[in-house]
Design a protein around this motif. Structure first.
Motif, PDB file in Angstrom:
ATOM      1  N   LEU A  94       0.836  -1.209   0.000  1.00  0.00           N
ATOM      2  CA  LEU A  94       0.000   0.000   0.000  1.00  0.00           C
ATOM      3  C   LEU A  94       0.876   1.267   0.000  1.00  0.00           C
ATOM      4  O   LEU A  94       0.652   2.212  -0.761  1.00  0.00           O
ATOM      5  CB  LEU A  94      -0.833  -0.058   1.281  1.00  0.00           C
ATOM      6  N   ASP A 148       2.382   1.879  -3.369  1.00  0.00           N
ATOM      7  CA  ASP A 148       1.439   2.503  -4.308  1.00  0.00           C
ATOM      8  C   ASP A 148       1.360   4.008  -4.056  1.00  0.00           C
ATOM      9  O   ASP A 148       1.281   4.810  -4.989  1.00  0.00           O
ATOM     10  CB  ASP A 148       0.037   1.886  -4.158  1.00  0.00           C
ATOM     11  N   LEU A 149       1.407   4.389  -2.783  1.00  0.00           N
ATOM     12  CA  LEU A 149       1.361   5.819  -2.439  1.00  0.00           C
ATOM     13  C   LEU A 149       2.604   6.552  -2.955  1.00  0.00           C
ATOM     14  O   LEU A 149       2.531   7.697  -3.380  1.00  0.00           O
ATOM     15  CB  LEU A 149       1.270   5.996  -0.918  1.00  0.00           C
ATOM     16  N   LEU A 206      -4.254   9.961  -6.818  1.00  0.00           N
ATOM     17  CA  LEU A 206      -4.257   9.104  -5.628  1.00  0.00           C
ATOM     18  C   LEU A 206      -5.306   8.008  -5.762  1.00  0.00           C
ATOM     19  O   LEU A 206      -5.042   6.838  -5.471  1.00  0.00           O
ATOM     20  CB  LEU A 206      -4.498   9.952  -4.372  1.00  0.00           C
ATOM     21  N   MET A 247      -4.467   3.935  -6.037  1.00  0.00           N
ATOM     22  CA  MET A 247      -4.793   3.153  -4.841  1.00  0.00           C
ATOM     23  C   MET A 247      -6.001   2.226  -5.000  1.00  0.00           C
ATOM     24  O   MET A 247      -6.201   1.345  -4.184  1.00  0.00           O
ATOM     25  CB  MET A 247      -5.065   4.093  -3.655  1.00  0.00           C
ATOM     26  N   GLU A 248      -6.806   2.428  -6.039  1.00  0.00           N
ATOM     27  CA  GLU A 248      -8.091   1.715  -6.112  1.00  0.00           C
ATOM     28  C   GLU A 248      -7.948   0.217  -6.362  1.00  0.00           C
ATOM     29  O   GLU A 248      -8.757  -0.585  -5.921  1.00  0.00           O
ATOM     30  CB  GLU A 248      -8.974   2.326  -7.207  1.00  0.00           C
ATOM     31  N   GLY A 264      -5.193  -1.930  -5.800  1.00  0.00           N
ATOM     32  CA  GLY A 264      -4.142  -2.712  -5.120  1.00  0.00           C
ATOM     33  C   GLY A 264      -4.663  -3.930  -4.382  1.00  0.00           C
ATOM     34  O   GLY A 264      -3.918  -4.865  -4.093  1.00  0.00           O
ATOM     35  N   LEU A 304      -7.174  -1.980   0.061  1.00  0.00           N
ATOM     36  CA  LEU A 304      -8.099  -1.007   0.670  1.00  0.00           C
ATOM     37  C   LEU A 304      -9.545  -1.480   0.554  1.00  0.00           C
ATOM     38  O   LEU A 304      -9.919  -2.145  -0.422  1.00  0.00           O
ATOM     39  CB  LEU A 304      -7.967   0.349  -0.036  1.00  0.00           C
ATOM     40  N   MET A 306     -11.899   4.584   0.800  1.00  0.00           N
ATOM     41  CA  MET A 306     -11.032   5.766   0.913  1.00  0.00           C
ATOM     42  C   MET A 306     -11.910   6.966   1.242  1.00  0.00           C
ATOM     43  O   MET A 306     -13.130   6.943   1.048  1.00  0.00           O
ATOM     44  CB  MET A 306     -10.330   6.075  -0.418  1.00  0.00           C
ATOM     45  N   LEU A 364      -7.877   4.261   3.633  1.00  0.00           N
ATOM     46  CA  LEU A 364      -6.970   5.371   3.320  1.00  0.00           C
ATOM     47  C   LEU A 364      -7.727   6.697   3.341  1.00  0.00           C
ATOM     48  O   LEU A 364      -8.746   6.859   2.657  1.00  0.00           O
ATOM     49  CB  LEU A 364      -6.348   5.172   1.924  1.00  0.00           C
TER      50      LEU A 364
END
Ligand code: AHM
Ligand code: MG
Length: 343
Positions: free
Chosen positions: A30, A33-34, A78, A82-83, A85, A88, A91, A113
């Motif tokens: 995670l 990815d950020l 973002l 992040m969607e 991975g 999560l 968000m 997140l």
């Protein structure tokens, strides 16, 4: 040659993970990815003055403020990074009114997140530093592939498992913590790598800086007025008078204070009883970082990380920095509280 060995942020994340044998690697993935999102936003922020991207979109965000194009861009980067991975379940962003579900076609994971995609963006036209802030929590609703909910987002800051910020300044710097030390990495634009530049940041004990928008003086709590006057008095032993430094971009102001020692304040005032800054996207992650570096964060009375959020975009007064400074401002506010029950 530099004394410390070259350490990329990816390697650092993996080495930290190895210290926790029970770790599944999900948090590491995670964070990676950020890092990618941070690089993309950094590229775009650095080009802002060149490509004419600056300016208003003509729309306002849910706080009623005008949204800059780069805010929207950063939010979208973002989300896109992040969607998919699989780590999560939900968000939430300062730029979006409601929680952001993970699209149906992607796996849902155990983390949450929360982010402010581009804090301080009103400064962009003047080439002043801006920042991205993120907060990571574990879901509280049962795992097992279901969507996360608002309940997963509304957790006290103490529950954060990681938090960080990216400061787009004279260099781009990413600072993060998982609660075991605070580490800073500087982006080498040619390599496209974040390299360890601040190992185990500790806020210096000898503080000497205060950061606050003094234009609002008239509207402050009398205790805060007295505290600022106290900081301006002369006393060698307590390093007073303090220097005043206020960029008006929280990530930059707090980053500087973290390195040099100091207190950053965005208080409540008679016009804004909850201050300006948002608990979930701004105050909790910064509080977690500063506490992990040996500092303290308060809303003027209580520890910020213990506040129980009631809504996504809730604001809170914010006093963060050296322990002694934060304790002192709490004391000044408490002493005047008898005269002024509520601000
Ligand atoms: P934003 O989220 O709309 O960018 O606002 C947050 C910013 C902080 O970075 C900064 O500390 C603060 O607003 C400055 O506010 P003011 O201009 O009232 O001093
Ligand atoms: Mg913000």
């Amino acid at each position: 040659m530099a004394e410390q060995s070259l350490m990329t942020i990816q390697r650092h994340i993996l080495e930290e993970e190895r210290k926790h044998p029970q770790a599944t690697g999900e948090l590491s993935a995670l964070l990676s990815d950020l890092v990618l999102a941070a690089k993309i936003i950094s590229l775009e922020v650095n080009k802002a003055g060149l490509v004419g991207i600056i300016g208003y979109t003509g729309s306002t965000n849910i706080q009623g403020e005008q949204v800059r194009k780069l805010d929207v861009f950063s939010h979208e980067v973002l989300f896109k990074a992040m969607e998919h991975g699989g780590h999560l379940c939900v968000m939430a962003s300062e730029e979006e009114e409601n929680i952001i579900p993970i699209p149906q076609n992607f796996v849902k994971g155990k983390y949450v997140l929360l982010f402010d995609p581009l804090d301080g963006s009103s400064n962009i036209d003047a080439n002043v530093s801006v920042g991205t802030i993120f907060s990571i929590l574990k879901r509280v609703t049962p795992d097992g592939g279901s969507d996360g909910t608002l309940q997963d987002c509304l957790q006290p800051g103490l529950k954060q498992v990681a938090a960080g910020y990216v400061l787009y300044g004279s260099s781009t710097i990413l600072v993060y913590t998982t609660g075991h030390g605070v580490y800073g990495f500087t982006l080498d634009p040619a390599l496209g790598e974040f390299l360890l530049s601040y190992n185990n940041i500790r806020i210096p004990a000898a503080s000497k800086i205060y950061s606050i928008n003094e234009g609002n003086y008239k509207y402050w709590h009398p205790g805060l007025k007295k505290y600022i006057k106290y900081l301006q008095e002369e006393d060698e032993k307590s390093r007073r008078p303090y220097s005043s430094r206020y960029i008006g971009s929280m990530v930059a102001d707090i980053h500087r204070n973290l390195l040099y020692g100091g207190i950053f304040m965005y208080p409540a005032d008679s016009r804004n009883p909850n201050g300006k800054l948002r608990l979930l996207y701004e105050c909790n992650p910064m509080a977690f970082i500063v506490e992990s570096a040996g500092g303290m964060a308060s809303d003027g009375k209580k520890r910020v990380l213990e506040l129980m959020p009631e809504s996504l975009h809730q604001r809170t007064p914010f006093f963060v920095g050296n322990k002694e400074d934060v304790q002192m401002v709490e004391k000044f506010i408490a002493e005047e509280e008898v005269n002024v029950p509520a601000v």
